[in-house]
Design an enzyme around this catalytic site. Structure first.
Site, PDB file in Angstrom:
ATOM      1  CD1 TRP A 143     -14.375 -57.427 -74.759  1.00 51.76           C
ATOM      2  CD2 TRP A 143     -15.295 -55.465 -74.230  1.00 51.76           C
ATOM      3  NE1 TRP A 143     -13.410 -56.609 -75.064  1.00 51.76           N
ATOM      4  CE2 TRP A 143     -14.128 -55.377 -74.731  1.00 51.76           C
ATOM      5  CE3 TRP A 143     -16.225 -54.609 -73.900  1.00 51.76           C
ATOM      6  CZ2 TRP A 143     -13.360 -54.095 -74.528  1.00 51.76           C
ATOM      7  CZ3 TRP A 143     -15.560 -53.260 -73.792  1.00 51.76           C
ATOM      8  CH2 TRP A 143     -14.138 -52.898 -74.159  1.00 51.76           C
ATOM      9  CG  ASP A 144     -13.681 -59.357 -78.851  1.00 53.07           C
ATOM     10  OD1 ASP A 144     -13.621 -59.273 -77.581  1.00 53.07           O
ATOM     11  OD2 ASP A 144     -12.472 -59.344 -79.477  1.00 53.07           O
ATOM     12  CD  GLU A 168      -7.972 -57.684 -71.123  1.00 55.27           C
ATOM     13  OE1 GLU A 168      -7.117 -58.092 -71.575  1.00 55.27           O
ATOM     14  OE2 GLU A 168      -9.159 -58.253 -71.209  1.00 55.27           O
ATOM     15  CE  LYS A 170      -4.575 -56.294 -74.231  1.00 55.19           C
ATOM     16  NZ  LYS A 170      -5.144 -57.471 -73.746  1.00 55.19           N
ATOM     17  CD  GLN A 171      -8.890 -53.110 -74.861  1.00 49.99           C
ATOM     18  OE1 GLN A 171      -8.136 -54.077 -74.366  1.00 49.99           O
ATOM     19  NE2 GLN A 171      -9.914 -53.126 -75.661  1.00 49.99           N
TER      20      GLN A 171
END
Lengths: 237, 989
Positions: free
Chosen positions: B586-587, B724, B818-819
């Site tokens: 998805w980056d 994740e 994580k983000q």
């Protein structure tokens, strides 16, 4: 001709294994790696500082490639010697009840600094050349944890590949762990039946320093080769 | 790295001795030569300029630009020079002492700009000249106003037949004669007369009077040679020739009669780094920084010959060393080398050449890869490694060097640090004139370079994959030896195919074109094309050069993805390394594509095409899983099937990898990217047929994936969100919000029957997104708030791989993430987020964000900026920009994190600038950190080049075509424009 000196202190006859036998066997193992002969140095009784001074003086001879000693006994001099000696020294830990029978499985604790890597590279290569399996272990803790671990497969692959290329000789595999380095190194050694640990260190036993060395010699069973790293090397990241 | 003049004056050829065999005067190759005419290029106006003409025309053919700067007019210069340069090197004429600029082409001169003399200036100049003449005559000095020139007047201080047209070689005698003459009238020097002229001119209303002298005359004007130099500088900027690449030659830099020499005006601050050389007599010496070699026009011709000679000897050209544009690596550090190989990758035409040093030491990882060309279709198949096209040997090897990546021109330069008089130097670039071509040169002392290919012949090397793809390179090598130096030049054409063998015939055609163009012209084109890129897309932060450089580095590698007319598979490390097996995450859709929309819309289009071309594979997967529509893979490669590995390690803990089966938001991410691309790059934002079908299919997938409970509520259970650390969760807020957006958007735009539209709309409304009106928070997934309320600083300073440090189970049981996850709703779907909810959710989630993903800091920077916390945003942006430059994660050796690059650029455009597009209008809502008093951002939007400059309370917006810009109701900036930008206050439509 160079030699590895087995430093023999008062033997502890109460133990199931002779300390002298352990130290001599360790000296022979190190001598094998270094391509040297072995010599025995019997340390006469006396105050520990005197004994350490005499041993250091004897080990300062040019032909001394390394030495072996034990951390056992009521007043072992190894703690004084290992912080001052300029050559590799193999130390039989306090709890060791085994006599070394050669070197076939070596563990390299790596803290991720170039200094440590450079310090143990030669010894690790000698172990490889001698046919030993050498495994590096790096323990993540709060001081060296990677900033990112994007994805379990690729991050591991890329991180370990790069770490190994920077810090390990070829043919050395890397084991990653998380936790307290001192405990994890010993855990790996015990689990995998390692018969020798090689540690590069700055010979500093002050509070907060050299936890792995201290722990390995006081709680471990596996002989440890301590490779002194010079002050200049230690300044490298 | 510059080299000093290799010869001092005594070694130069004597005046008039000719330049043949003159040897090296500069010892470097420049990109442009700017020079004075009288006394420098020619001894007199009557002399033949044939020698200069032929040299300028040859330099032009090599792509080296030249410019004449003179006080005289076009008739004099063009009449004497008569050059008709073939190009691509440009010939400019800065004439009439700064008032006119011409370009000369094969067709003759063309006026580029003129400062016309206004009646007021005419009157003021006439008055000033008359007044000065009158004062001098009153003192007993006979002078004459000898001519009227554009924007200036000349007063002849020595109108005597013997000094009617003195050659420059007699300048010392002339100065003495004029000084003696002035002395009889009570003036100590020409400078004193100039001071008088300046005072008179200013008194007469010429506030910026330019008074100069060639010793014989005093000139009063409103322009001078510095204006010519600035105009030329502007053109050279657009040609990508920075100051360091400019040679300035004159004959009058030193003081004359108490005034600076006229050529001293050629040394302007804008031309920083240029090399100034005087070939004049310079009786009083030259100013600091000017090299005096003397020798007059003969030496000037020798300087031109040196440039021609260096070209034929294949010598390595210089690059810009401006710290605002260069990434510099000093020393040979085996441990960092693989990192710099990634950083120094140069790419074009979908082909990436890692920045390995030429001799490819054992600690390096040289690599040639092409976008989308994999070694196979399997999970473990990565990008196909092409043949090594750079490899050669240096004996002895380089032990210390300086490598410089010039972002401004896309050129990688290397210079050995050595006491040897002929150190190893090299240069290479991935040509954007001939995409897919690498041009390189290396030079060293004779006997040191050892190469494999045969000089003069084309050598083909290719690698093919078992699955049928391939990558080949056709290399042509030339080599030259001089007395002490051997130079090797290679031009390499690459052809790659994801599905077939590489085509040698295609490579041969490309190579033939590149060889026909030649190295120098490829380089000139490289410089000018890159200059054009930066003219359109750039960031300027005068007070924060480090961040500016970091952003330019990010833009440089994003530009490296530039590709037209083909699909573009953007792997997680782009074309800079083999990391992540080159797989597409998805980056590509959410981090890189939005950046490409503002940088290079055709490349963004190519990213969309990559997905569109794999829609069938996505359909197959959905069908295989018993779903409708299309499900895109979490990791994609050659054929669109999922290539996510099934196991990996978190630190040393072996773990199953579930993202391939559970991280489903990718399907909506792809749809979002398709629509985003249409909105940003197409006025009207209409989707193509295939894009509409993708939108339809992804919506159908969600419709079949979502479960509806008896109470009518809709859910997506058992997924992984962007965070994740928490797997197999229910109703992940981001996944649900994206699916809802997908359904809603498809209901409006996809080609389906009304019943299906209605069903999608109903389902979208029933889908939970975790927002709790009481707390004002989005719950990241069901049960998240019940987890251990751990903050990241309780375990370590972020960024930190928290799962590696504390163990996966511990982290999974905590609120550490994580983000950004729920916060991604505010980033990608700001209109779908509850109004005003960003700040509160940011306050909650930011302390829980470990930034264990390299994508995280940039998005958080963007969000903090949008939440009105620009200083926090800046810290995070800086962190994001250092990920690769400082190898923060220890994995940059495997390639640059292109997603982080895209995220960082988005943080600037969307975060700090607040740029969004809706219904064909650009919306701006800037907010600057306290350390940035000024910010200029240039970007592409709606098929326009847009420039936004924000400073103090002002915002200036300009666009290359009419553009409507909406502003926030509380916009704190006063707006202005000099183009057809229409401002609409009151927010987005």
């Amino acid at each position: 001709v160079t030699h590895v000196t087995a430093v023999l202190e008062r033997d502890d006859e109460l133990r199931p294994v002779s300390v002298d036998r352990q130290v001599v066997a360790a000296a022979e193992a190190l001598a094998h790696l270094l391509g040297a002969d072995t010599l025995r140095l019997r340390v006469p009784p006396g105050p520990s500082s005197d004994r350490a001074g005499a041993v250091l003086e004897a080990l300062a001879e040019e032909e001394v490639a390394g030495s072996a000693m034990s951390a056992r006994g009521p007043e072992p001099i190894c703690w004084d010697v290992i912080t001052q000696i300029a050559t590799p020294v193999i130390v039989v830990p306090r709890n060791s009840n085994q006599v070394m029978r050669g070197v076939s499985h070596v563990l390299l604790p790596m803290d991720g600094t170039q200094a440590t890597a450079a310090g143990v590279a030669d010894m690790a290569q000698r172990a490889l050349d001698a046919g030993a399996t050498v495994v590096g272990v790096h323990v993540f803790d709060t001081g060296n944890i990677p900033a990112f671990w994007d994805q379990a497969a690729y991050s591991h692959q890329e991180w370990t590949r790069e770490f190994a290329r920077r810090h390990l000789p070829e043919a050395v595999e890397l084991d990653l762990r998380s936790g307290r380095p001192a405990e994890e190194v010993l855990a790996h050694a015990e689990q995998d039946g390692v018969d020798l640990i090689i540690i590069g260190w700055g010979q500093d036993l002050s509070v907060g320093r050299a936890a792995t060395v201290r722990h390995a010699l006081t709680h471990g069973h596996t002989p440890v080769v301590l490779v002194p790293i010079g002050v200049e090397d230690l300044s490298q990241p | 790295v510059t080299q000093p003049l290799t010869r001092a004056t005594p070694d130069l050829p004597a005046p008039g001795a000719g330049s043949r065999g003159a040897g090296e005067l500069l010892g470097r190759t420049v990109g442009a030569v700017v020079f004075d005419w009288d006394g420098t290029a020619v001894p007199t106006r009557r002399a033949s300029a044939r020698g200069v003409r032929t040299r300028l025309e040859r330099l032009s053919a090599l792509g080296i630009h030249t410019a004449v700067v003179s006080g005289t007019h076009l008739g004099n210069i063009d009449g004497q020079l008569r050059a008709r340069p073939p190009g691509p090197g440009r010939l400019l004429l800065g004439l009439n002492r700064g008032s006119e600029l011409f370009e000369v082409t094969a067709a003759g001169p063309t006026l580029l700009g003129r400062r016309d003399e206004t009646p007021d200036v005419t009157q003021q100049l006439d008055s000033a000249a008359a007044a000065v003449s009158s004062r001098l005559r009153a003192a007993g000095l006979h002078v004459e106003v000898v001519s009227s020139r554009l924007n200036r007047r000349k007063i002849d201080l020595i109108p005597e037949p013997g000094w009617a047209d003195p050659p420059k070689a007699r300048i010392g005698e002339l100065v003495a004669a004029v000084t003696q003459r002035l002395g009889r009238a009570g003036f100590a020097s020409v400078g004193e007369v100039a001071a008088l002229a300046t005072a008179v001119a200013v008194q007469g209303g010429l506030a910026d009077a330019r008074v100069t002298s060639d010793a014989k005359h005093i000139e009063i004007g409103v322009t001078d040679k510095s204006d010519s130099m600035r105009s030329i500088r502007g053109h050279l900027d657009r040609l990508g020739v920075s100051g360091e690449l400019v040679l300035v030659v004159g004959d009058e830099f030193g003081e004359l009669g108490g005034l600076p020499g006229s050529d001293a005006l050629l040394v302007v601050p804008e031309n920083r780094g240029s090399i100034a050389v005087s070939v004049g007599v310079e009786p009083l010496g030259v100013p600091q920084g000017v090299r005096h070699v003397g020798g007059g026009p003969a030496t000037f011709r020798a300087l031109l010959d040196e440039q021609l000679h260096r070209s034929t000897r294949l010598r390595v050209p210089e690059i810009c060393d401006d710290p605002r544009w260069t990434i510099v690596e000093r020393g040979v550090d085996a441990a960092r080398h693989r990192v710099t190989e990634s950083l120094f990758t140069v790419s074009s035409g979908g082909v990436g050449f890692r920045g390995s040093v030429e001799e490819a030491p054992g600690f390096g990882h040289p690599l040639l890869v092409a976008a989308g060309v994999y070694s196979g279709p399997g999970v473990t198949d990565g990008l196909l490694h092409g043949p090594d096209v750079v490899d050669l040997q240096l004996r002895p090897p380089v032990t210390e060097d300086v490598r410089t990546l010039d972002l401004r021109t896309g050129v990688l330069h290397r210079a050995e640090v050595s006491n040897d008089g002929d150190p190893v130097r090299s240069v290479r670039f991935a040509s954007i004139v001939e995409p897919g071509v690498l041009a390189m040169r290396i030079e060293a002392s004779t006997g040191r370079i050892h190469t494999h290919p045969t000089n003069g012949s084309d050598e083909w090397a290719a690698v093919t994959s078992p699955s049928g793809g391939g990558l080949g390179a056709l290399a042509h090598q030339d080599s030259r030896r001089s007395a002490r130096v051997r130079s090797v030049q290679r031009i390499i054409a690459v052809d790659g195919s994801p599905t077939g063998p590489p085509r040698v015939a295609t490579a041969r055609r490309t190579l033939a074109r590149a060889k026909g163009t030649g190295f120098e012209r490829l380089l000139a084109g490289q410089r000018s094309t890159w200059a054009g890129r930066w003219e359109g897309v750039d960031v300027r932060i005068p007070e924060d050069p480090e961040t500016e450089l970091g952003l330019r580095f990010a833009l440089f590698h994003l530009w490296g993805l530039s590709l037209k007319g083909s699909e573009l598979a953007v792997g997680a490390r782009a074309l800079t390394g083999s990391g992540y097996s080159g797989h597409v995450f998805w980056d590509a859709d959410v981090f890189v594509l939005p950046a490409l929309c503002t940088i290079d819309p055709p490349a963004a289009r190519a990213v969309v095409d990559y997905r569109l071309n794999r829609l069938a594979a996505a359909r197959d997967r959905a069908r295989a899983e018993g779903r409708e529509g299309s499900r895109f893979p979490w990791e994609s490669a050659v054929d669109g099937r999922d290539v996510t590995p099934e196991a990996g390690y978190v630190g040393g803990e072996q773990v199953p990898i579930l993202t391939g089966t559970l991280e489903e938001h990718i399907t909506a991410d792809v749809a979002w990217a398709v629509v985003h691309q249409a909105i940003w790059t197409r006025p009207g934002a209409r989707l193509t047929k295939n894009e509409s079908l993708l939108l339809r299919d992804t919506a159908r997938y969600w419709a079949s994936r979502i479960t509806t409970d008896p109470d009518g509520s809709a859910h997506i259970r058992g997924v992984i969100g962007p965070d994740e650390y928490h797997e197999r969760v229910d109703d992940n807020a981001f996944t649900n919000a994206m699916a809802r957006w997908n359904l809603r958007t498809a209901a409006h735009h996809a080609p389906v029957q009304e019943a299906e539209r209605a069903a999608w709309s109903a389902l979208a409304e029933a889908l939970a997104d975790g927002y709790d009106a009481t707390s004002g928070l989005y719950e990241q997934f069901q049960g998240y708030f019940d987890l251990q309320p751990l903050l990241v600083r309780e375990i370590a300073e972020p960024p930190v791989a928290a799962d590696v440090l504390a163990g996966r189970e511990v982290i999974a049981g905590s609120q550490l993430i994580k983000q950004p996850d729920a916060l991604m709703i505010h980033h990608l779907l700001p209109d779908d987020a509850v109004p005003g909810s960003l700040r509160h959710n940011l306050d909650f989630y930011a302390p829980r964000t470990a930034h264990g993903s390299s994508l995280s800091p940039a998005v958080m920077a963007l969000l903090h900026a949008r939440a009105g916390q620009p200083d926090t945003a800046l810290n995070l942006l800086r962190l994001s920009l250092r990920i690769d430059l400082d190898d923060l994660g220890g994995t940059t050796s495997a390639g640059v994190h292109i997603g982080a690059c895209g995220g960082a650029w988005q943080a600037v455009v969307t975060g700090f600038l607040g740029a969004r597009v809706s219904r064909g209008w650009l919306h701006l809502d800037p907010i600057l950190p306290s350390q940035w008093p000024d910010l200029e951002v240039r970007f592409r939007c709606l098929d326009r080049d847009v420039r936004v400059r924000v400073s103090d309370s002002q915002m200036v917006v300009n666009a290359s075509a009419p553009l409507t810009v909406t502003l926030s109701p509380d916009c704190r900036y006063q707006t202005s424009t000099s183009t057809q930008v229409r401002f609409v206050p009151g927010g987005m439509p």
